[in-house]
Design a protein around this motif. Sequence first.
Motif, PDB file in Angstrom:
ATOM      1  N   GLU A 236       0.804  -1.205   0.000  1.00 22.78           N
ATOM      2  CA  GLU A 236       0.000   0.000   0.000  1.00 22.78           C
ATOM      3  C   GLU A 236       0.847   1.268   0.000  1.00 22.78           C
ATOM      4  O   GLU A 236       1.776   1.405  -0.779  1.00 22.78           O
ATOM      5  N   LYS A 237       0.496   2.212   0.894  1.00 27.27           N
ATOM      6  CA  LYS A 237       1.180   3.507   0.820  1.00 27.27           C
ATOM      7  C   LYS A 237       2.501   3.517   1.574  1.00 27.27           C
ATOM      8  O   LYS A 237       3.261   4.465   1.494  1.00 27.27           O
ATOM      9  N   GLN A 238       2.761   2.455   2.307  1.00 27.39           N
ATOM     10  CA  GLN A 238       3.974   2.482   3.140  1.00 27.39           C
ATOM     11  C   GLN A 238       5.220   2.042   2.378  1.00 27.39           C
ATOM     12  O   GLN A 238       6.314   2.046   2.936  1.00 27.39           O
ATOM     13  N   ASN A 239       5.027   1.634   1.136  1.00 29.04           N
ATOM     14  CA  ASN A 239       6.175   1.324   0.282  1.00 29.04           C
ATOM     15  C   ASN A 239       7.082   0.235   0.842  1.00 29.04           C
ATOM     16  O   ASN A 239       8.301   0.268   0.645  1.00 29.04           O
ATOM     17  N   ILE A 240       6.510  -0.718   1.550  1.00 23.19           N
ATOM     18  CA  ILE A 240       7.308  -1.823   2.080  1.00 23.19           C
ATOM     19  C   ILE A 240       7.337  -2.931   1.030  1.00 23.19           C
ATOM     20  O   ILE A 240       6.281  -3.360   0.561  1.00 23.19           O
ATOM     21  N   PRO A 241       8.547  -3.384   0.634  1.00 17.12           N
ATOM     22  CA  PRO A 241       8.608  -4.440  -0.384  1.00 17.12           C
ATOM     23  C   PRO A 241       8.050  -5.766   0.128  1.00 17.12           C
ATOM     24  O   PRO A 241       8.248  -6.117   1.296  1.00 17.12           O
ATOM     25  N   ILE A 242       7.374  -6.465  -0.762  1.00 10.54           N
ATOM     26  CA  ILE A 242       6.775  -7.768  -0.435  1.00 10.54           C
ATOM     27  C   ILE A 242       7.223  -8.775  -1.483  1.00 10.54           C
ATOM     28  O   ILE A 242       7.088  -8.529  -2.678  1.00 10.54           O
ATOM     29  N   MET A 243       7.727  -9.894  -1.032  1.00  9.34           N
ATOM     30  CA  MET A 243       8.027 -10.988  -1.958  1.00  9.34           C
ATOM     31  C   MET A 243       7.082 -12.149  -1.663  1.00  9.34           C
ATOM     32  O   MET A 243       7.166 -12.774  -0.618  1.00  9.34           O
ATOM     33  N   PRO A 244       6.151 -12.440  -2.581  1.00 11.49           N
ATOM     34  CA  PRO A 244       5.300 -13.616  -2.398  1.00 11.49           C
ATOM     35  C   PRO A 244       6.019 -14.870  -2.871  1.00 11.49           C
ATOM     36  O   PRO A 244       6.721 -14.831  -3.884  1.00 11.49           O
ATOM     37  N   THR A 245       5.826 -15.964  -2.161  1.00  9.59           N
ATOM     38  CA  THR A 245       6.385 -17.237  -2.605  1.00  9.59           C
ATOM     39  C   THR A 245       5.546 -18.379  -2.046  1.00  9.59           C
ATOM     40  O   THR A 245       4.556 -18.139  -1.347  1.00  9.59           O
ATOM     41  N   PHE A 246       5.953 -19.601  -2.346  1.00 13.55           N
ATOM     42  CA  PHE A 246       5.145 -20.743  -1.933  1.00 13.55           C
ATOM     43  C   PHE A 246       5.248 -21.009  -0.432  1.00 13.55           C
ATOM     44  O   PHE A 246       6.275 -20.755   0.198  1.00 13.55           O
ATOM     45  N   HIS A 247       4.191 -21.589   0.108  1.00 11.67           N
ATOM     46  CA  HIS A 247       4.155 -21.989   1.516  1.00 11.67           C
ATOM     47  C   HIS A 247       5.001 -23.261   1.691  1.00 11.67           C
ATOM     48  O   HIS A 247       4.979 -24.147   0.828  1.00 11.67           O
ATOM     49  N   PRO A 248       5.740 -23.377   2.809  1.00  9.71           N
ATOM     50  CA  PRO A 248       6.533 -24.591   3.024  1.00  9.71           C
ATOM     51  C   PRO A 248       5.707 -25.873   2.935  1.00  9.71           C
ATOM     52  O   PRO A 248       6.207 -26.907   2.475  1.00  9.71           O
ATOM     53  N   HIS A 249       4.460 -25.827   3.352  1.00  8.97           N
ATOM     54  CA  HIS A 249       3.612 -27.015   3.279  1.00  8.97           C
ATOM     55  C   HIS A 249       3.449 -27.479   1.825  1.00  8.97           C
ATOM     56  O   HIS A 249       3.490 -28.672   1.526  1.00  8.97           O
ATOM     57  N   TYR A 250       3.301 -26.517   0.931  1.00 10.58           N
ATOM     58  CA  TYR A 250       3.184 -26.837  -0.491  1.00 10.58           C
ATOM     59  C   TYR A 250       4.480 -27.474  -0.993  1.00 10.58           C
ATOM     60  O   TYR A 250       4.461 -28.403  -1.808  1.00 10.58           O
ATOM     61  N   LEU A 251       5.611 -26.998  -0.481  1.00  8.15           N
ATOM     62  CA  LEU A 251       6.902 -27.532  -0.922  1.00  8.15           C
ATOM     63  C   LEU A 251       7.090 -28.991  -0.507  1.00  8.15           C
ATOM     64  O   LEU A 251       7.773 -29.740  -1.196  1.00  8.15           O
ATOM     65  N   LEU A 252       6.486 -29.367   0.628  1.00 10.36           N
ATOM     66  CA  LEU A 252       6.606 -30.765   1.037  1.00 10.36           C
ATOM     67  C   LEU A 252       5.908 -31.691   0.046  1.00 10.36           C
ATOM     68  O   LEU A 252       6.322 -32.823  -0.168  1.00 10.36           O
TER      69      LEU A 252
END
Length: 280
Positions: A236-252
């Motif tokens: 949003e307006k706070q300009n904080i970077p976000i990296m989406p990635t897979f959940h560890p459960h999905y990786l299992l």
Amino acid sequence: MNELMSVETQEYIDRLAHCLEVMGVQRWVRRSIGVESPHQEQEKASLSPVAPTASVAASALPSAAVALPHVVTPEPAREINDSLTALTVPAAWPELQQQLRTCQACPLCQDRQQVLVGEGDLQSTWLFITDYPDADEDAQGQIFPVPPLRALFEAILHSMGLKRTTIYLTMAVKCHPLKSRSPSVKEQQICRAYLAREIELIQPKMIIALGSVATQQVLNTQQELKTLRGQLHFYEKQNIPIMPTFHPHYLLHRPIEKRKVWQDLQQAYRYYQQSKNGNE
Ligand code: SF4
């Protein structure tokens, strides 16, 4: 000085090699086709399966020379029903945590054993968000309480030089839905007020969203994770970077995707380091 640097570098390479192994990310190994010459056999022997090769170190070490990761503009917000997001949340931690523990703002309060309040360092620059509590988390009141999920998550942190005690870890939706269902969009919208307040209070420098619900909550979108991961977004307006990635459960269940998580985290780490160096 050089000796110190080489010791630190070796430690770092060893740590990365261990993390890649735990995460199941296959390291680069030179392949030979057909009959090998004595020279090729000698080369093969030098590519030890235990010690990390120079090429592994080069690809794993975040480097200032590497270009900045691809950054995208914020996604359009999903349609919000104001009557569902009118939840008032306290502005300070003690009151926020107190309200959370007894929250009955959505139907999930009927199914849970306990509310999963965030954990870790409230001053951390790293915020990790996961989806919502599973049955183990609901029963034990802790995020990732049991192996192998716990070991995998800790390996992910370790690969970035982080520990559970040096990050803040929370959930996008705080209560466990029964019957293996995901929280409904309405339930997510209601609970989002808590996540927004946590972000406001922590003011992290980097957010890692693990899973589709976490990603959709923090980006306020209904786009699928597979179209969002691999790129940096901003909160949003706070300009904080976000990296989406897979959940560890999905990786299992899909270990083949571990490499993508590794790449996502490298991007996030590089951006974080370059931002940090730029501010010094
Ligand atoms: Fe409250 Fe969120 Fe739990 Fe719903 S899921 S009861 S909004 S804490």
